[in-house]
Design a protein around this motif. Structure first.
Motif, mmCIF file in Angstrom:
data_model
loop_
_atom_site.group_PDB
_atom_site.id
_atom_site.type_symbol
_atom_site.label_atom_id
_atom_site.label_comp_id
_atom_site.label_asym_id
_atom_site.label_seq_id
_atom_site.Cartn_x
_atom_site.Cartn_y
_atom_site.Cartn_z
ATOM 1 N N TRP A 255 10.744 -13.754 21.101
ATOM 2 C CA TRP A 255 10.991 -13.062 22.371
ATOM 3 C C TRP A 255 10.426 -11.647 22.332
ATOM 4 O O TRP A 255 9.784 -11.201 23.270
ATOM 5 C CB TRP A 255 12.492 -13.036 22.658
ATOM 6 N N ASN A 256 10.679 -10.956 21.232
ATOM 7 C CA ASN A 256 10.194 -9.582 21.096
ATOM 8 C C ASN A 256 8.671 -9.517 21.084
ATOM 9 O O ASN A 256 8.084 -8.559 21.577
ATOM 10 C CB ASN A 256 10.770 -8.937 19.837
ATOM 11 N N SER A 257 8.025 -10.529 20.525
ATOM 12 C CA SER A 257 6.562 -10.521 20.467
ATOM 13 C C SER A 257 5.934 -10.724 21.852
ATOM 14 O O SER A 257 4.771 -10.399 22.049
ATOM 15 C CB SER A 257 6.061 -11.601 19.510
ATOM 16 N N MET A 258 6.704 -11.243 22.792
ATOM 17 C CA MET A 258 6.186 -11.475 24.141
ATOM 18 C C MET A 258 6.510 -10.322 25.088
ATOM 19 O O MET A 258 6.264 -10.410 26.287
ATOM 20 C CB MET A 258 6.766 -12.781 24.695
ATOM 21 N N ARG A 259 7.016 -9.231 24.567
ATOM 22 C CA ARG A 259 7.447 -8.116 25.409
ATOM 23 C C ARG A 259 6.288 -7.541 26.239
ATOM 24 O O ARG A 259 6.458 -7.208 27.413
ATOM 25 C CB ARG A 259 8.069 -7.024 24.549
ATOM 26 N N GLY A 260 5.115 -7.435 25.644
ATOM 27 C CA GLY A 260 3.953 -6.947 26.384
ATOM 28 C C GLY A 260 3.609 -7.839 27.560
ATOM 29 O O GLY A 260 3.292 -7.355 28.652
ATOM 30 N N TRP A 261 3.661 -9.161 27.337
ATOM 31 C CA TRP A 261 3.405 -10.106 28.416
ATOM 32 C C TRP A 261 4.465 -9.974 29.512
ATOM 33 O O TRP A 261 4.156 -10.069 30.703
ATOM 34 C CB TRP A 261 3.395 -11.550 27.905
ATOM 35 N N HIS A 262 5.705 -9.775 29.096
ATOM 36 C CA HIS A 262 6.776 -9.626 30.081
ATOM 37 C C HIS A 262 6.535 -8.412 30.975
ATOM 38 O O HIS A 262 6.665 -8.506 32.202
ATOM 39 C CB HIS A 262 8.129 -9.505 29.381
ATOM 40 N N PHE A 263 6.179 -7.287 30.362
ATOM 41 C CA PHE A 263 5.904 -6.093 31.171
ATOM 42 C C PHE A 263 4.700 -6.304 32.088
ATOM 43 O O PHE A 263 4.700 -5.861 33.237
ATOM 44 C CB PHE A 263 5.680 -4.862 30.287
ATOM 45 N N PHE A 264 3.676 -6.969 31.575
ATOM 46 C CA PHE A 264 2.500 -7.266 32.388
ATOM 47 C C PHE A 264 2.875 -8.150 33.575
ATOM 48 O O PHE A 264 2.428 -7.922 34.711
ATOM 49 C CB PHE A 264 1.428 -7.934 31.521
ATOM 50 N N LEU A 265 3.719 -9.142 33.342
ATOM 51 C CA LEU A 265 4.150 -10.036 34.409
ATOM 52 C C LEU A 265 5.043 -9.329 35.425
ATOM 53 O O LEU A 265 4.946 -9.587 36.628
ATOM 54 C CB LEU A 265 4.901 -11.224 33.808
ATOM 55 N N ILE A 266 5.884 -8.442 34.949
ATOM 56 C CA ILE A 266 6.709 -7.659 35.869
ATOM 57 C C ILE A 266 5.808 -6.788 36.745
ATOM 58 O O ILE A 266 6.025 -6.672 37.955
ATOM 59 C CB ILE A 266 7.737 -6.817 35.088
ATOM 60 N N PHE A 267 4.772 -6.207 36.160
ATOM 61 C CA PHE A 267 3.814 -5.406 36.927
ATOM 62 C C PHE A 267 3.095 -6.265 37.968
ATOM 63 O O PHE A 267 2.957 -5.867 39.130
ATOM 64 C CB PHE A 267 2.805 -4.741 35.984
ATOM 65 N N LEU A 268 2.636 -7.462 37.574
ATOM 66 C CA LEU A 268 1.954 -8.344 38.526
ATOM 67 C C LEU A 268 2.899 -8.798 39.634
ATOM 68 O O LEU A 268 2.488 -8.919 40.792
ATOM 69 C CB LEU A 268 1.369 -9.559 37.797
ATOM 70 N N SER A 269 4.152 -9.039 39.287
ATOM 71 C CA SER A 269 5.135 -9.423 40.304
ATOM 72 C C SER A 269 5.362 -8.288 41.289
ATOM 73 O O SER A 269 5.534 -8.517 42.492
ATOM 74 C CB SER A 269 6.449 -9.819 39.643
ATOM 75 N N PHE A 270 5.343 -7.061 40.787
ATOM 76 C CA PHE A 270 5.450 -5.904 41.676
ATOM 77 C C PHE A 270 4.234 -5.834 42.606
ATOM 78 O O PHE A 270 4.378 -5.582 43.810
ATOM 79 C CB PHE A 270 5.587 -4.616 40.863
ATOM 80 N N LEU A 271 3.046 -6.078 42.064
ATOM 81 C CA LEU A 271 1.835 -6.095 42.901
ATOM 82 C C LEU A 271 1.924 -7.178 43.971
ATOM 83 O O LEU A 271 1.476 -6.981 45.111
ATOM 84 C CB LEU A 271 0.591 -6.324 42.044
ATOM 85 N N GLU A 272 2.508 -8.296 43.601
ATOM 86 C CA GLU A 272 2.665 -9.388 44.556
ATOM 87 C C GLU A 272 3.588 -8.977 45.713
ATOM 88 O O GLU A 272 3.314 -9.281 46.871
ATOM 89 C CB GLU A 272 3.224 -10.605 43.822
ATOM 90 N N ILE A 273 4.650 -8.259 45.387
ATOM 91 C CA ILE A 273 5.554 -7.772 46.427
ATOM 92 C C ILE A 273 4.819 -6.787 47.339
ATOM 93 O O ILE A 273 4.954 -6.839 48.573
ATOM 94 C CB ILE A 273 6.807 -7.123 45.806
ATOM 95 N N VAL A 274 4.037 -5.898 46.748
ATOM 96 C CA VAL A 274 3.274 -4.928 47.550
ATOM 97 C C VAL A 274 2.279 -5.656 48.456
ATOM 98 O O VAL A 274 2.138 -5.317 49.638
ATOM 99 C CB VAL A 274 2.558 -3.910 46.632
ATOM 100 N N LEU A 275 1.613 -6.662 47.913
ATOM 101 C CA LEU A 275 0.645 -7.434 48.696
ATOM 102 C C LEU A 275 1.333 -8.121 49.872
ATOM 103 O O LEU A 275 0.826 -8.092 51.006
ATOM 104 C CB LEU A 275 -0.047 -8.461 47.797
ATOM 105 N N LYS A 276 2.493 -8.697 49.628
ATOM 106 C CA LYS A 276 3.226 -9.343 50.718
ATOM 107 C C LYS A 276 3.745 -8.318 51.723
ATOM 108 O O LYS A 276 3.821 -8.614 52.919
ATOM 109 C CB LYS A 276 4.363 -10.195 50.168
#
Length: 132
Positions: free
Chosen positions: A86-107
């Motif tokens: 889980w800890n090794s995927m932390r970077g991916w999690h932050f990247f996905l949270i950022f992309l999800s935020f971009l998706e909200i902005v796009l919508k």
């Protein structure tokens, strides 16, 4: 404000679907199917009520995304004392949270354009009624 947003809104729906497809690498994302469905409605249906329906649909999806953000965002940004995977995927999690935020902005941008389209249609109807 004589601008027609028809192509722009369609392209933004496709961009949102593409972003959602990429987000599906790490998490299931219902936005992919909704964005494609909304794109279909926008490009194929020529009903006057479609912009209003899509505006409400996008607003509902934004609310669900914000709920996801508040519930999952905190868990995904935390470290686990016992789970190194889980800890090794932390970077991916932050990247996905950022992309999800971009998706909200796009919508949100799509909602703004749909609102302007709806407002322009309402103004046109009012003008036509006043001329009769």
């Amino acid at each position: 404000m004589g601008r027609d947003f028809t192509n722009l809104i369609g392209n933004l729906y496709l961009a949102c679907a593409g972003l959602s497809a990429f987000i599906c690498i790490m998490r299931t994302d219902y936005n992919f199917t909704f964005c494609l469905f909304f794109y279909f409605l926008w490009t194929v249906k020529k009903d006057q009520e479609i912009p209003k329906i899509l505006l409400y649909g996008n607003a509902a999806l934004i609310i669900v995304d914000i709920l996801w953000f508040t519930s999952v965002g905190a868990a995904w940004s935390s470290l686990s004392e016992t789970n190194e995977v889980w800890n090794s995927m932390r970077g991916w999690h932050f990247f996905l949270i950022f992309l999800s935020f971009l998706e909200i902005v796009l919508k949100a941008v799509i909602c703004g354009l749909l609102y302007m389209t709806t407002k322009r249609q309402d103004d046109s109807r009012t003008l036509m009624l006043n001329q009769q």
